[in-house]
Write an enzyme that holds these catalytic residues in place. Structure first.
Site, PDB file in Angstrom:
ATOM      1  N   CYS A  85      -3.164   6.517 -12.702  1.00 40.83           N
ATOM      2  CA  CYS A  85      -2.185   6.482 -11.626  1.00 40.83           C
ATOM      3  C   CYS A  85      -1.319   5.270 -11.890  1.00 40.83           C
ATOM      4  CB  CYS A  85      -2.851   6.317 -10.261  1.00 40.83           C
ATOM      5  SG  CYS A  85      -1.613   6.080  -8.952  1.00 40.83           S
ATOM      6  N   ASN A 107     -14.304   2.958  -0.336  1.00 37.12           N
ATOM      7  CA  ASN A 107     -13.170   2.259  -0.930  1.00 37.12           C
ATOM      8  C   ASN A 107     -12.128   3.301  -1.273  1.00 37.12           C
ATOM      9  OD1 ASN A 107     -11.413   0.642  -2.353  1.00 37.12           O
ATOM     10  ND2 ASN A 107     -12.685   0.549  -4.204  1.00 37.12           N
ATOM     11  N   GLY A 108     -10.963   3.199  -0.673  1.00 35.56           N
ATOM     12  CA  GLY A 108      -9.905   4.159  -0.958  1.00 35.56           C
ATOM     13  C   GLY A 108      -9.123   4.525   0.279  1.00 35.56           C
ATOM     14  N   CYS A 116      -6.572   3.956 -11.298  1.00 39.71           N
ATOM     15  CA  CYS A 116      -5.578   2.989 -10.769  1.00 39.71           C
ATOM     16  C   CYS A 116      -5.271   1.935 -11.827  1.00 39.71           C
ATOM     17  CB  CYS A 116      -6.122   2.312  -9.515  1.00 39.71           C
ATOM     18  SG  CYS A 116      -5.119   0.904  -8.998  1.00 39.71           S
ATOM     19  N   CYS A 126       2.752   3.099  -8.190  1.00 39.47           N
ATOM     20  CA  CYS A 126       3.472   1.939  -7.674  1.00 39.47           C
ATOM     21  C   CYS A 126       4.509   1.424  -8.677  1.00 39.47           C
ATOM     22  CB  CYS A 126       2.497   0.831  -7.261  1.00 39.47           C
ATOM     23  SG  CYS A 126       1.262   0.490  -8.491  1.00 39.47           S
ATOM     24  N   CYS A 159     -11.045  -2.853  -0.730  1.00 43.41           N
ATOM     25  CA  CYS A 159     -12.479  -2.927  -0.537  1.00 43.41           C
ATOM     26  C   CYS A 159     -13.250  -3.082  -1.840  1.00 43.41           C
ATOM     27  CB  CYS A 159     -13.030  -1.626   0.073  1.00 43.41           C
ATOM     28  SG  CYS A 159     -12.214  -1.073   1.529  1.00 43.41           S
ATOM     29  N   TYR A 218      -4.096  -6.405 -12.126  1.00 43.89           N
ATOM     30  CA  TYR A 218      -4.343  -7.520 -11.217  1.00 43.89           C
ATOM     31  C   TYR A 218      -5.724  -7.550 -10.552  1.00 43.89           C
ATOM     32  CZ  TYR A 218      -4.046 -10.331  -6.950  1.00 43.89           C
ATOM     33  OH  TYR A 218      -4.291 -11.226  -5.945  1.00 43.89           O
ATOM     34  N   GLY A 266     -11.850  -8.106  -1.308  1.00 42.59           N
ATOM     35  CA  GLY A 266     -11.737  -7.996   0.149  1.00 42.59           C
ATOM     36  C   GLY A 266     -12.312  -9.227   0.793  1.00 42.59           C
TER      37      GLY A 266
HETATM   38  N1  LIG Z   1     -12.047 -16.410 -12.214  1.00 42.70           N
HETATM   39  C1  LIG Z   1     -11.690 -15.435 -11.413  1.00 42.70           C
HETATM   40  N2  LIG Z   1     -12.432 -15.170 -10.327  1.00 42.70           N
HETATM   41  C2  LIG Z   1     -12.042 -14.194  -9.482  1.00 42.70           C
HETATM   42  N3  LIG Z   1     -10.930 -13.480  -9.685  1.00 42.70           N
HETATM   43  C3  LIG Z   1     -10.181 -13.724 -10.753  1.00 42.70           C
HETATM   44  C4  LIG Z   1     -10.520 -14.714 -11.638  1.00 42.70           C
HETATM   45  N4  LIG Z   1      -9.596 -14.770 -12.602  1.00 42.70           N
HETATM   46  C5  LIG Z   1      -8.681 -13.824 -12.336  1.00 42.70           C
HETATM   47  N5  LIG Z   1      -9.035 -13.176 -11.243  1.00 42.70           N
HETATM   48  C6  LIG Z   1      -8.245 -12.093 -10.715  1.00 42.70           C
HETATM   49  O1  LIG Z   1      -7.057 -12.618 -10.159  1.00 42.70           O
HETATM   50  C7  LIG Z   1      -6.975 -12.329  -8.795  1.00 42.70           C
HETATM   51  C8  LIG Z   1      -6.817 -13.553  -8.040  1.00 42.70           C
HETATM   52  O2  LIG Z   1      -6.490 -14.639  -8.840  1.00 42.70           O
HETATM   53  P1  LIG Z   1      -5.207 -15.553  -8.735  1.00 42.70           P
HETATM   54  O3  LIG Z   1      -4.110 -15.061  -9.598  1.00 42.70           O
HETATM   55  O4  LIG Z   1      -5.726 -16.904  -9.060  1.00 42.70           O
HETATM   56  O5  LIG Z   1      -4.727 -15.551  -7.259  1.00 42.70           O
HETATM   57  P2  LIG Z   1      -3.587 -14.700  -6.572  1.00 42.70           P
HETATM   58  O6  LIG Z   1      -4.270 -13.533  -5.943  1.00 42.70           O
HETATM   59  O7  LIG Z   1      -3.029 -15.644  -5.569  1.00 42.70           O
HETATM   60  O8  LIG Z   1      -2.600 -14.317  -7.618  1.00 42.70           O
HETATM   61  C9  LIG Z   1      -8.169 -11.504  -8.412  1.00 42.70           C
HETATM   62  O9  LIG Z   1      -7.801 -10.252  -7.937  1.00 42.70           O
HETATM   63  C10 LIG Z   1      -8.982 -11.386  -9.662  1.00 42.70           C
HETATM   64  O10 LIG Z   1      -9.264 -10.117 -10.115  1.00 42.70           O
HETATM   65  S1  SF4 Z   2      -0.231   3.435  -6.613  1.00 42.81           S
HETATM   66 FE1  SF4 Z   2      -0.612   1.625  -7.908  1.00 42.81          FE
HETATM   67  S2  SF4 Z   2      -2.155   0.464  -6.807  1.00 42.81           S
HETATM   68 FE2  SF4 Z   2      -2.124   2.505  -5.903  1.00 42.81          FE
HETATM   69  S3  SF4 Z   2      -3.741   3.641  -6.992  1.00 42.81           S
HETATM   70 FE3  SF4 Z   2      -1.803   4.022  -8.077  1.00 42.81          FE
HETATM   71  S4  SF4 Z   2      -1.732   2.436  -9.684  1.00 42.81           S
HETATM   72 FE4  SF4 Z   2      -3.260   1.813  -8.195  1.00 42.81          FE
HETATM   73 MG   LIG Z   3      -2.183 -14.455  -9.403  1.00 39.90          MG
END
Ligand SMILES: Nc1ncnc2c1ncn2[C@@H]1O[C@H](COP(=O)(O)OP(=O)(O)O)[C@@H](O)[C@H]1O
Ligand code: SF4
Ligand SMILES: [Mg+2]
Ligand SMILES: Nc1ncnc2c1ncn2[C@@H]1O[C@H](COP(=O)(O)OP(=O)(O)O)[C@@H](O)[C@H]1O
Ligand SMILES: Nc1ncnc2c1ncn2[C@@H]1O[C@H](COP(=O)(O)OP(=O)(O)O)[C@@H](O)[C@H]1O
Ligand SMILES: Nc1ncnc2c1ncn2[C@@H]1O[C@H](COP(=O)(O)OP(=O)(O)O)[C@@H](O)[C@H]1O
Ligand code: SF4
Ligand code: SF4
Ligand code: SF4
Ligand SMILES: [Mg+2]
Ligand SMILES: [Mg+2]
Ligand SMILES: [Mg+2]
Lengths: 462, 462, 462, 462
Positions: C442, C110-111, C245, C445, C9, C251, C35
């Site tokens: 955290c 969110n959570g 997190c 994972c 979220c 990511y 989301g």
């Molecule tokens: N320009 C951007 N706009 C939105 N998200 C981005 C962007 N660049 C990196 N991200 C991050 O990467 C994730 C998605 O990007 P991407 O790696 O292209 O796709 P995927 O989720 O398929 O790996 C998002 O969670 C976001 O935080």
């Molecule tokens: S387990 Fe991983 S994804 Fe979940 S809160 Fe912890 S660091 Fe974040």
């Molecule tokens: Mg990616």
């Protein structure tokens, strides 16, 4: 859902009204029953460019306030279409808007040309391209190719070339034109708004718009409407006979409309009266298949003295989509539309009146439904003669082999629909009630007397 | 569009049919007139989880084949709703599905609780949270909070607590339950499918499903349906009096339905007959305001001998959306729905019959429309007494100040609607025709005799 | 489409701005990546009633100008949701609006609460009804049942009861509240508009709204916003450790966001630098899996001196729906999203960097795609440690058995994805780069050290 | 949203594949960037009838599984269109399907004819009717009117008559045809599927379909594909010069595509390298305007040694609709798409690289955004020469007066966009990097040297 003849179109033209598209919309709404598969409106200011919107579905689904607002102008043309036909490659929706050497043209057409296939092949041979399977495109090509300087002469030569049934409204962005074929097969009516003039397929549209009836456009007549009013031009030679589609009185037109010199209601009721005289029956109650059966049933009741009752109720929400259960439900197809009033039918000898029997399947279900509701006897009376031939003049009919009356006699039909007795209105009775004779009306679907010959087997297809 | 009373809901429950959701859909379709704003269905297999779909619009718009297919199971509950009410924060659509300590519950409700505001405040004080403004949520909270071990006892105690009008269908995912309030204000009917049992608001749904009528659920009765059939449990104490909503006979129910021990058609026709005796008039023709006016008009005609005619035509395509022109068109609001048949009315003394006059604006337009069509005299007859009070039992009515008969006498109303004469059916005439008396029916909207008192001014709001 | 972890979220709260809903919309748009399955906004004026709209799809699909215009008020709450989960009976969409004894409440969360199943069962035993499977409903029931007079005390007692990860925005129609769990697992940021204050999940939303960053909400802190500004209330006892997190850095978060005291971009780049030191490789070119791989790859390139290239192109129009051909196309799943730049890869020794390997299937396709494009060697480097455990704190992860690193060693994974070599970032390297240690973040994972114990096997489900 | 040049179309033809429409869909999806306003596909079996679907929106919005399934056949033609243009009367969507004297024809066209207005007037004078404002209709009329027996001769004579830029795919329901204009202005590529052959605008489509690149269609060449394979027919006389649209390298084409004998990526990177040599600058960091600026920026960085960073983040969810707040937000237009990474820019001397400056408004906002993020200096470098002239060969460009470089010198532009310095790539640098010279490429928008003269002022309109 129920088997029936389908009208092909309703058309409307509005000139000189600040809300032209809105009035076209009202017209299409008023004669929605003439075509429910698609709707379209083209509008413009004199000399301005066309704006247009078309879509599939009912008028109220195709248009919303925003879309109507975009159709600006004091001239508008509208079209309701029954069948969008299977031919999905080509875009058959109307009005049909083009550009050509004289400028722009928008045209809406109700009817069917019987020599359009021939003309089309000739036009193609001369290099014409076709985007649709529509007759109207043939007309437009002919107009565009005419070598006449004068537009009226152009129209005259084009409509001398085509043969068939047509009522047409058309605008070149300056004037509004209305044309009716020399036999007057399809209706076309001229009316007057507080501001402006209108041409419509059916007079109920005048009522909704608050317009006054002026007169019907005559067979073979061209009406030209511009800022100065309307002008009548005898465009095509006419003979003594006319060929008004009698099926308009039988089924298509709304009972509150006026057409071919008569009130539909009056004619339809006279059908019922005549039927009562021609095919009397000893019964307790006479009921219509609503709604088209109501008016003849009232005539039948008044003439015969058998009490009129609403023995079948028509669901108000009959729509175009409906999901059937997988398990069969008895008479499901008809139940979606009609439901019997048991307390009226139990133990009674019932006369039930409809406008026509097409394939017979619906009538069969209706008879059973009435009997299941407790009727002791069920006598079917049809307020028109048997329909034995297809129509090639713009009405969507089953093929001859599907028309039960085409290849079965009265007794066989009666047996098939499981009625205790069955009678149709006579041809003479129908003509007389409609105020004319074989030379006034087209009645080809009832007797095979096609007022316009057709030369190719393709003729009948749209 | 036209001013009228609106029923609030239609409900349906299906048990033990492999196409349960499909049959619920058919029911909602059959009594679409009971609620046109939203529709919902919840389905499950015994012991399985619920699947549910709800949406705004007509049943045929909310559901398509794909959505119905997702509602798998042999148990289903459906709901048509008139008013989605302005309160957009909370989600009022039904059926209402919850989880609680006993498991799951899905409930659909037709009616209105007069002490729900009080109960709600008490429940909130005990910590309950509400997501909707719906009575049903009060019921569910009460069920969840009951300390009874036994579910039937739970239901008994809950429905002893609430006061008002309610017909309810409900499932816990195992059984189907049907409950009707002790006065039987709203209808509820039990029927039998080839496979399975059904509970529906109106009997016309049985006809469409191909189900057989078993009987009406009794006031105060609980019907429990499971794999073994149905079981009747006297849930709530009943008195001698009942309070069947007489407005069902006047307007809501379809004429082909059977309710409160009578055929709607028969009662409605008797209203017309009685009216003819009570308020005779010298006239050439008697016409209904279609469709609800048709049946009483037939009664009036048969009793009076004045010929019945369909002097007003009801457009088949009256929908929920319509775009009005900006320029006013005379009587536009009514023209969209109705159009006069001039040839029937010209020069005639006309009696026109409708089921009720609510605000009076529609009747006024209808009278004018008939007169504009050439009628010499226009006599309005109403096949029910004047509506003078709002309904607090689940029907959406204007407030007292909007009801013209609440603060104007007969003469004033007649003047307002510009009729030559105006008469209503008498209260006695209505009761007698409906086969009962003041102790059989609720007639509060006609006489202010509310069979269930309400204690708060909020009571009447939904 | 590609296998990955999904955030659950993004939430936003706006107070004191005349276009509150519009700013909530902007926030949801800015962190749409958090989301993508549904979106919702509730708005009100102080003391006024709530208006709300929710729907499935992207924010730009769910809202249009008309819908936003209806969400009037100076207070608004918004919510983006990843998973609408299969549970279709109950309506899980947020914000969640209720009425209860104190009045109204709207909440977005969110959570994930690890003891919500237990609490739910207790609440049900006390008579609560649940319409959803959502944690938020548990929170609302607890709030409604609290016996504390004071709302702050109520919140304190409720959040002492629940355990788990939560960042929450909430309004009672008067004030806006923001709460973060005692370990600060999920982010929540306070910002200032020219007019008004905002609370958002990710700082990129501040940039889009033109808001200024004030600070992050602290773990265990309650922020109360009203007309006088914001007030900080230490709601819950906190220990020395926090549990931010770390996957946000790996990511989830956009690189242009600031979270947990650091710029995401800086941390992510440092991941790449550290990886270059920890797992060097002799290569001609280093390429990212765009877009999430870009920043660590830049770090890797700068540290290692291997030239950075965009060897894979990410299609701009990757959407949620796509129709696959029936015949299989090699690597189709990945091709829809990524395409190699052959001229960059032919004959090269390539390092390719991604943020994580989840199931391994995507990485395998990417390696093959690069090799098919002509690469001589393909070395995969992951800018995080192996993901071996599911998340129970609000992130949608595959089960342990689906996580390739959970039951395969490095060599096995390398073989499976057909890379010439494979290395992950070390745990220490990750913590250091993120500016903390095992007591700051955290990292469950990655190492199974769950900072909040969960007592039931259901805990991890949402 | 941002100001830029828009390509007009992408086209695709598939022959001999059982999933022809599906592969056309994949192609349209792969080069969705070439046209985002409407999409269409026509399919057929050899000798069978056409089925067709067109709509407004992205390919993934226009088509769903059901619609694709209806497009049956082994031959398919697809079309992406940028502009649906304001002219709403006429239906400009492609492919364009007709019937004429030889039978059927479906055609999709990328480009613009400079003598189409003249031809159209001539055709109209000969009686042709036009339903659209589209060049393709002119082509079809010419084909239909040709007196040649032989179809190839027909095509030759037609394409000798028209002048302009065109790449065309076409089917007569039997064969697939591909044609490229004598100067090869627009691209067209021939590829091979496991089953069947394809013609596409951009090679990235081959990659997604899993097709192999065969070669580019040559200028003036006709490719005829039937069951026996493909045949090359030199249709039109060619001179030594070609006029490949150099803007494809500058902006339109995806970097992973191969066109005009070169990898787009390589050329675009060389633009950046050359720019670094031609317009060096002392700076701390060089950043692209993503995504089109990324590749030249990498070249610039590698040549100059200035570190490359992703200083601007491009939102993944940039769509076609977005609701702006009423209150202005600083640089809102650009923020929706781009956000700066503050930690990368603070206190830095920044070079920012984009492919072009059109109106200047976007560049101005970008410079300000970077400066607001803390940059000490902002130097703009453009990886192409100034765009000074509109394109008349199928690209939607602003008028001359809107092109900032058309009427402002370098210094003025630099001042307008508030950069510390501004430089463009030289014309020679561009040609050399693209591997040709003034006789290889069209560069009219950069220098006004239109390779095909146009005779009327209308020429440039589409
Ligand atoms: N320009 C951007 N706009 C939105 N998200 C981005 C962007 N660049 C990196 N991200 C991050 O990467 C994730 C998605 O990007 P991407 O790696 O292209 O796709 P995927 O989720 O398929 O790996 C998002 O969670 C976001 O935080
Ligand atoms: S387990 Fe991983 S994804 Fe979940 S809160 Fe912890 S660091 Fe974040
Ligand atoms: Mg990616
Ligand atoms: N009230 C009405 N509104 C519209 N059409 C009506 C009405 N009454 C009769 N009609 C005529 O009857 C036809 C359709 O009515 P009906 O008999 O109810 O359905 P069906 O077409 O299934 O027989 C129309 O063609 C129309 O002319
Ligand atoms: N054929 C019918 N189908 C459905 N409802 C009908 C029908 N005939 C009468 N009714 C009753 O009349 C009401 C609606 O009919 P009508 O009078 O035509 O419209 P209005 O509600 O505008 O007065 C419904 O509540 C319904 O019970
Ligand atoms: N990954 C990509 N996917 C699609 N197009 C891309 C991609 N990278 C660069 N492009 C090119 O850049 C153009 C669009 O990218 P971008 O610069 O992000 O947007 P804008 O058109 O607003 O400048 C397209 O014409 C395309 O050829
Ligand atoms: S054949 Fe029948 S339907 Fe056709 S025009 Fe003649 S009368 Fe009308
Ligand atoms: S008040 Fe009228 S509408 Fe309401 S339940 Fe009683 S009779 Fe029916
Ligand atoms: S004018 Fe520019 S955009 Fe047009 S074809 Fe020539 S190079 Fe391409
Ligand atoms: Mg009928
Ligand atoms: Mg009525
Ligand atoms: Mg760009």
């Amino acid at each position: 859902m129920l088997d029936c003849f389908h009208d092909e179109c309703g058309i409307a033209g509005v000139y000189g009204n600040p809300e032209a598209a809105n009035h076209a919309y009202l017209s299409l709404y008023a004669f929605q029953h003439r075509g429910q598969e698609s709707a379209g409106i083209t509008a413009c200011f004199p000399g301005g460019s066309f704006s247009s919107h078309k879509g599939r579905g009912l008028v109220s689904e195709v248009f919303d306030q925003e879309k109507l607002n975009q159709l600006k102008g004091t001239i508008a043309i509208g079209h309701n279409r029954y069948s969008t036909s299977g031919k999905a490659i080509l875009e058959n929706a109307q009005p049909f808007d083009i550009e050509y050497h004289r400028g722009r043209l928008s045209l809406a057409h109700n009817g069917n040309l019987v020599n359009s296939h021939l003309l089309r092949r000739e036009l193609e041979a001369m290099g014409a391209i076709f985007r649709t399977t529509n007759d109207s495109e043939v007309l437009l090509h002919l107009i565009a190719r005419s070598r006449h300087e004068d537009f009226i002469e152009t129209l005259r030569s084009v409509f001398m070339t085509v043969r068939g049934a047509y009522s047409i409204v058309m605008t070149d962005g300056e004037r509004l034109y209305g044309i009716r074929d020399p036999l007057g097969i399809r209706p076309l009516i001229l009316g007057e708004l507080e501001e402006g003039l209108v041409l419509v397929s059916e007079s109920c549209a005048l009522d909704l718009m608050g317009a006054t009836f002026i007169r019907e456009v005559n067979p073979g007549e061209l009406i030209v409407i511009d800022g100065k009013g309307f002008q009548s031009i005898p465009l095509l030679p006419v003979t003594e006979r006319s060929a008004f589609c009698i099926f308009e009185f039988v089924y298509f037109a709304r009972p509150d409309s006026f057409q071919f010199g008569n009130y539909v209601h009056n004619v339809r009721k006279e059908f019922g009266r005549t039927l009562a005289r021609e095919a009397p029956v000893d019964a307790d109650v006479v009921i219509p298949v609503p709604d088209s059966g109501i008016v003849p049933t009232l005539g039948f009741s008044q003439e015969s003295g058998i009490p009129f009752e609403m023995g079948l109720i028509r669901n108000h929400y009959v729509g175009r989509t409906f999901i059937e259960p997988k398990q069969s439900i008895r008479h499901f197809g008809v139940k979606i539309k009609l439901n019997p009033v048991k307390s009226l039918l139990e133990g009674k000898r019932v006369v039930v009146i409809d406008d026509s029997i097409v394939r017979g399947t619906t009538s069969r279900k209706i008879v059973k439904m009435i009997r299941d509701a407790g009727a002791k006897e069920v006598h079917m009376r049809i307020a028109a003669p048997p329909t034995i031939c297809p129509c090639f003049y713009g009405v969507d009919t089953p093929t001859r082999s599907e028309l039960i009356a085409s290849n079965h006699d009265l007794e066989q039909i009666c047996t098939y629909i499981t009625a205790d007795s069955l009678s149709y209105l006579s041809h003479e009775g129908m003509f007389t009630a409609a105020g004319g004779d074989r030379n006034t009306f087209c009645s080809a679907c009832f007797d095979g007397n096609y007022p316009i010959p057709f030369d190719s087997p393709e003729a009948g297809t749209t």
